[in-house]
Scaffold this active site. Structure first.
Site, PDB file in Angstrom:
ATOM      1  N   GLY A  13       0.824  -1.205   0.000  1.00 48.76           N
ATOM      2  CA  GLY A  13       0.000   0.000   0.000  1.00 48.76           C
ATOM      3  C   GLY A  13       0.856   1.251   0.000  1.00 48.76           C
ATOM      4  O   GLY A  13       0.600   2.193   0.754  1.00 48.76           O
ATOM      5  N   VAL A  47      -3.862  -7.077  -2.799  1.00 46.56           N
ATOM      6  CA  VAL A  47      -3.302  -7.788  -1.649  1.00 46.56           C
ATOM      7  C   VAL A  47      -4.359  -8.537  -0.849  1.00 46.56           C
ATOM      8  O   VAL A  47      -4.023  -9.267   0.086  1.00 46.56           O
ATOM      9  CB  VAL A  47      -2.521  -6.847  -0.713  1.00 46.56           C
ATOM     10  CG1 VAL A  47      -1.366  -6.193  -1.433  1.00 46.56           C
ATOM     11  CG2 VAL A  47      -3.434  -5.819  -0.063  1.00 46.56           C
ATOM     12  N   ASN A  58       1.795  -2.071   5.298  1.00 45.13           N
ATOM     13  CA  ASN A  58       1.048  -0.835   5.467  1.00 45.13           C
ATOM     14  C   ASN A  58      -0.349  -0.893   4.861  1.00 45.13           C
ATOM     15  O   ASN A  58      -1.227  -0.109   5.252  1.00 45.13           O
ATOM     16  CB  ASN A  58       1.822   0.327   4.844  1.00 45.13           C
ATOM     17  CG  ASN A  58       1.009   1.595   4.761  1.00 45.13           C
ATOM     18  OD1 ASN A  58       0.742   2.249   5.755  1.00 45.13           O
ATOM     19  ND2 ASN A  58       0.567   1.946   3.536  1.00 45.13           N
ATOM     20  N   SER A 103      -3.040   0.627  14.252  1.00 42.97           N
ATOM     21  CA  SER A 103      -3.795   1.832  14.565  1.00 42.97           C
ATOM     22  C   SER A 103      -4.018   1.901  16.068  1.00 42.97           C
ATOM     23  O   SER A 103      -4.073   0.862  16.741  1.00 42.97           O
ATOM     24  CB  SER A 103      -5.157   1.800  13.853  1.00 42.97           C
ATOM     25  OG  SER A 103      -6.017   2.819  14.341  1.00 42.97           O
ATOM     26  N   TYR A 108     -12.508  -2.715  11.111  1.00 42.52           N
ATOM     27  CA  TYR A 108     -11.137  -2.191  11.116  1.00 42.52           C
ATOM     28  C   TYR A 108     -10.462  -2.450  12.458  1.00 42.52           C
ATOM     29  O   TYR A 108      -9.342  -2.955  12.519  1.00 42.52           O
ATOM     30  CB  TYR A 108     -11.201  -0.693  10.819  1.00 42.52           C
ATOM     31  CG  TYR A 108      -9.873   0.019  10.756  1.00 42.52           C
ATOM     32  CD1 TYR A 108      -9.079  -0.057   9.616  1.00 42.52           C
ATOM     33  CD2 TYR A 108      -9.444   0.809  11.815  1.00 42.52           C
ATOM     34  CE1 TYR A 108      -7.875   0.620   9.538  1.00 42.52           C
ATOM     35  CE2 TYR A 108      -8.245   1.497  11.747  1.00 42.52           C
ATOM     36  CZ  TYR A 108      -7.460   1.400  10.611  1.00 42.52           C
ATOM     37  OH  TYR A 108      -6.268   2.077  10.540  1.00 42.52           O
ATOM     38  N   ALA A 158      -9.553  -6.170  13.028  1.00 45.82           N
ATOM     39  CA  ALA A 158      -8.419  -6.619  12.224  1.00 45.82           C
ATOM     40  C   ALA A 158      -7.106  -6.040  12.726  1.00 45.82           C
ATOM     41  O   ALA A 158      -6.080  -6.727  12.777  1.00 45.82           O
ATOM     42  CB  ALA A 158      -8.635  -6.251  10.756  1.00 45.82           C
ATOM     43  N   LYS A 159      -7.111  -4.769  13.109  1.00 47.33           N
ATOM     44  CA  LYS A 159      -5.891  -4.141  13.609  1.00 47.33           C
ATOM     45  C   LYS A 159      -5.492  -4.702  14.970  1.00 47.33           C
ATOM     46  O   LYS A 159      -4.296  -4.829  15.275  1.00 47.33           O
ATOM     47  CB  LYS A 159      -6.069  -2.625  13.683  1.00 47.33           C
ATOM     48  CG  LYS A 159      -6.200  -1.945  12.329  1.00 47.33           C
ATOM     49  CD  LYS A 159      -4.972  -2.165  11.452  1.00 47.33           C
ATOM     50  CE  LYS A 159      -5.007  -1.283  10.209  1.00 47.33           C
ATOM     51  NZ  LYS A 159      -3.825  -1.489   9.334  1.00 47.33           N
ATOM     52  N   ILE A 198      -4.206  10.768  11.027  1.00 46.03           N
ATOM     53  CA  ILE A 198      -3.193  11.320  10.133  1.00 46.03           C
ATOM     54  C   ILE A 198      -3.880  11.977   8.939  1.00 46.03           C
ATOM     55  O   ILE A 198      -4.750  11.372   8.296  1.00 46.03           O
ATOM     56  CB  ILE A 198      -2.228  10.217   9.641  1.00 46.03           C
ATOM     57  CG1 ILE A 198      -1.625   9.458  10.834  1.00 46.03           C
ATOM     58  CG2 ILE A 198      -1.150  10.820   8.753  1.00 46.03           C
ATOM     59  CD1 ILE A 198      -0.797  10.308  11.774  1.00 46.03           C
TER      60      ILE A 198
END
Length: 247
Positions: free
Chosen positions: A14, A56, A82, A134, A146, A149-150, A179
């Protein structure tokens, strides 16, 4: 500080926009040989960074991407996982397929690429693997697909780090906060409702602003270097104080 990264072979997933691009460019500045993968190659791309296109989230594509990358730059010394993204709504309204997609993108891609780089790293008895997670993998916030998974990625970081530490391979993860970059969700939200986003910054980020991709990249480059030789299995917050965690 000389980070001793000249001529190291670096692969960033990524890596054509946002944090990934900043990471790739930071390694180039250190004299490393860099390849990235992404779904498409952008226009006006710097020629010193090789780009391999592919998806991916597909296991067969990951193997093909990895073969293409190593054919271009050689065995991987440093892997930066990433690739990632958010999807879904509330848990009740999110289809199971979206949970599977989130894990393929944010988690299984990192697991798979990590497994693919291990043989060469073990042969050379050195290497660095860094996962971009994250702060929402460490605590509540954001969408469940999200976050879940993180969180799994942070757990995987420690498990793999302990397995391979004795073979000269260091595995760590970074947990960025919010960010801001032109292609990211925060920029879109800022454009849509500046007052709401300013209130979010005032209430949630002690530093009083969003972070930049370069600020994350600077930490990644250090963590990948021999200067961080005793850092193994950690999840490092890079968030301007945004996280609520005190450890």
């Amino acid at each position: 500080m000389n980070l001793e990264l000249k001529r190291k072979n670096v692969f960033v997933t990524g890596g054509t926009k946002g944090i990934g691009r900043a990471i790739a460019e930071a390694f180039v500045q250190e004299g490393a040989k860099v390849a990235v993968c992404a779904r498409t190659k952008p226009e006006h791309w710097p020629q010193e960074i090789a780009v391999v296109t592919g998806d991916v989230t597909n296991a067969y594509e990951r193997e093909r991407i990895f073969a293409d990358v190593t054919a271009i730059i050689g065995p991987i010394d440093i892997l930066i996982n990433n690739a990632g993204g958010s999807n879904g709504e509330s848990i009740e309204k999110t289809d199971m397929e979206e949970f599977y997609e989130a894990f393929e993108l944010n988690y299984f891609s990192a697991v798979h690429f990590s497994k693919l780089v291990l043989p060469a790293m073990k042969s050379s008895q050195e290497g660095a693997i860094i996962h971009i997670s994250s702060i929402f993998g460490r605590e509540a916030g954001g969408k469940a697909t999200y976050n879940n998974a993180k969180a799994a990625l942070i757990s995987f970081t420690k498990a793999l780090a302990d397995e391979v530490a004795s073979e000269g391979i260091r595995v760590n993860s970074l947990a960025p906060g919010s960010i801001l970059h032109p292609t990211g969700n925060w920029q879109r939200r800022l454009d849509e409702n500046p007052e709401k986003i300013q209130a979010f910054i005032d209430n949630e980020i002690p530093s009083g602003r969003f972070g930049t991709p370069e600020e994350v990249a600077n930490v990644v480059v250090f963590l990948a270097s021999s200067k961080a030789s005793w850092v193994k299995g950690t999840s490092l917050q890079v968030d301007g104080g945004q996280s609520k965690a005190n450890f």
